[in-house]
Motif scaffolding. Structure first.
Motif, mmCIF file in Angstrom:
data_model
loop_
_atom_site.group_PDB
_atom_site.id
_atom_site.type_symbol
_atom_site.label_atom_id
_atom_site.label_comp_id
_atom_site.label_asym_id
_atom_site.label_seq_id
_atom_site.Cartn_x
_atom_site.Cartn_y
_atom_site.Cartn_z
ATOM 1 N N ARG A 34 0.824 -1.210 0.000
ATOM 2 C CA ARG A 34 0.000 0.000 0.000
ATOM 3 C C ARG A 34 0.856 1.256 0.000
ATOM 4 O O ARG A 34 1.904 1.301 0.639
ATOM 5 C CB ARG A 34 -0.915 0.034 1.230
ATOM 6 C CG ARG A 34 -1.828 -1.139 1.316
ATOM 7 C CD ARG A 34 -2.842 -1.055 2.419
ATOM 8 N NE ARG A 34 -2.312 -0.558 3.677
ATOM 9 C CZ ARG A 34 -3.068 -0.116 4.666
ATOM 10 N NH1 ARG A 34 -4.377 -0.104 4.554
ATOM 11 N NH2 ARG A 34 -2.535 0.310 5.791
ATOM 12 N N ARG A 57 -1.418 7.525 -7.730
ATOM 13 C CA ARG A 57 -2.316 6.384 -7.959
ATOM 14 C C ARG A 57 -1.828 5.542 -9.132
ATOM 15 O O ARG A 57 -1.782 4.325 -9.070
ATOM 16 C CB ARG A 57 -3.741 6.850 -8.210
ATOM 17 C CG ARG A 57 -4.695 5.672 -8.403
ATOM 18 C CD ARG A 57 -6.066 6.121 -8.733
ATOM 19 N NE ARG A 57 -6.056 6.648 -10.092
ATOM 20 C CZ ARG A 57 -7.126 6.848 -10.809
ATOM 21 N NH1 ARG A 57 -8.312 6.616 -10.317
ATOM 22 N NH2 ARG A 57 -7.043 7.311 -12.027
ATOM 23 N N ALA A 60 1.312 3.667 -8.079
ATOM 24 C CA ALA A 60 0.959 2.555 -7.192
ATOM 25 C C ALA A 60 0.367 1.397 -7.989
ATOM 26 O O ALA A 60 0.741 0.235 -7.778
ATOM 27 C CB ALA A 60 -0.019 3.036 -6.118
ATOM 28 N N ALA A 61 -0.533 1.695 -8.902
ATOM 29 C CA ALA A 61 -1.162 0.636 -9.703
ATOM 30 C C ALA A 61 -0.125 -0.115 -10.535
ATOM 31 O O ALA A 61 -0.181 -1.340 -10.643
ATOM 32 C CB ALA A 61 -2.245 1.222 -10.597
ATOM 33 N N ASP A 64 1.563 -2.684 -8.494
ATOM 34 C CA ASP A 64 0.641 -3.574 -7.766
ATOM 35 C C ASP A 64 0.456 -3.150 -6.314
ATOM 36 O O ASP A 64 0.321 -3.984 -5.420
ATOM 37 C CB ASP A 64 1.090 -5.040 -7.847
ATOM 38 C CG ASP A 64 0.962 -5.591 -9.254
ATOM 39 O OD1 ASP A 64 0.009 -5.211 -9.961
ATOM 40 O OD2 ASP A 64 1.818 -6.398 -9.646
ATOM 41 N N GLN A 65 0.463 -1.851 -6.096
ATOM 42 C CA GLN A 65 0.189 -1.296 -4.773
ATOM 43 C C GLN A 65 -1.215 -0.683 -4.796
ATOM 44 O O GLN A 65 -1.732 -0.333 -5.851
ATOM 45 C CB GLN A 65 1.170 -0.186 -4.402
ATOM 46 C CG GLN A 65 2.585 -0.626 -4.170
ATOM 47 C CD GLN A 65 3.494 0.560 -3.924
ATOM 48 O OE1 GLN A 65 3.466 1.533 -4.668
ATOM 49 N NE2 GLN A 65 4.312 0.463 -2.893
ATOM 50 N N THR A 66 -1.771 -0.520 -3.618
ATOM 51 C CA THR A 66 -3.039 0.180 -3.464
ATOM 52 C C THR A 66 -2.750 1.562 -2.911
ATOM 53 O O THR A 66 -2.021 1.689 -1.926
ATOM 54 C CB THR A 66 -3.959 -0.575 -2.475
ATOM 55 O OG1 THR A 66 -4.202 -1.878 -2.987
ATOM 56 C CG2 THR A 66 -5.273 0.146 -2.289
ATOM 57 N N LEU A 68 -3.971 4.568 -0.793
ATOM 58 C CA LEU A 68 -4.954 4.758 0.248
ATOM 59 C C LEU A 68 -4.742 6.134 0.872
ATOM 60 O O LEU A 68 -3.669 6.408 1.409
ATOM 61 C CB LEU A 68 -4.810 3.660 1.304
ATOM 62 C CG LEU A 68 -5.827 3.633 2.424
ATOM 63 C CD1 LEU A 68 -7.250 3.480 1.877
ATOM 64 C CD2 LEU A 68 -5.509 2.501 3.376
ATOM 65 N N GLU A 91 -10.774 2.682 -0.983
ATOM 66 C CA GLU A 91 -9.580 1.823 -0.868
ATOM 67 C C GLU A 91 -9.085 1.336 -2.220
ATOM 68 O O GLU A 91 -7.896 1.197 -2.433
ATOM 69 C CB GLU A 91 -9.828 0.647 0.054
ATOM 70 C CG GLU A 91 -8.606 -0.224 0.171
ATOM 71 C CD GLU A 91 -8.342 -0.721 1.564
ATOM 72 O OE1 GLU A 91 -7.376 -1.453 1.719
ATOM 73 O OE2 GLU A 91 -9.090 -0.378 2.472
ATOM 74 N N ASP A 92 -9.989 1.108 -3.153
ATOM 75 C CA ASP A 92 -9.527 0.622 -4.458
ATOM 76 C C ASP A 92 -9.102 1.764 -5.376
ATOM 77 O O ASP A 92 -8.470 1.544 -6.390
ATOM 78 C CB ASP A 92 -10.567 -0.267 -5.139
ATOM 79 C CG ASP A 92 -11.892 0.425 -5.391
ATOM 80 O OD1 ASP A 92 -11.979 1.664 -5.240
ATOM 81 O OD2 ASP A 92 -12.844 -0.273 -5.723
ATOM 82 N N GLY A 93 -9.426 3.013 -5.011
ATOM 83 C CA GLY A 93 -8.983 4.170 -5.775
ATOM 84 C C GLY A 93 -9.494 4.234 -7.197
ATOM 85 O O GLY A 93 -8.985 4.956 -8.027
#
Length: 94
Positions: A34, A57, A60-61, A64-66, A68, A91-93
């Motif tokens: 995360r 975002r 992070a994507a 493979d991060q979320t 938050l 949480e999933d953005g």
């Protein structure tokens, strides 16, 4: 021994506008599942800070991060909503 999650990044709109490269470097240095940004003390978010959040975002994507955003202040929530980015508060953005 389990690895601990790093402290959340602090969303400070003035600092993020004044030193965006430092924020970008901090985002890129984050590891783990995360990418957490604490917006509890944030004031209103200008468009340039919103762009940094969108870039975070995307970063992070790709890793493979979320992303938050935790404890958003009312001003941060209102700004993201006004900019059509209130989905960043989930949480999933998405």
């Amino acid at each position: 021994m389990a690895e601990t999650e790093p402290e959340p990044l602090i969303l400070d709109p003035d600092e993020w506008m004044d030193a965006p490269q430092a924020v970008i470097d901090a985002i890129l240095a984050r590891t783990g599942p995360r990418l957490v940004i604490n917006a509890s003390n944030s004031g209103a978010l200008p468009g340039s800070v919103a762009q940094l959040l969108l870039a975070a975002r995307r970063t992070a994507a790709a890793r493979d991060q979320t992303l938050l955003i935790v404890q958003p202040s009312q001003a941060a929530q209102a700004s993201l909503s006004a900019l059509g980015l209130d989905h960043l508060l989930t949480e999933d953005g998405v």
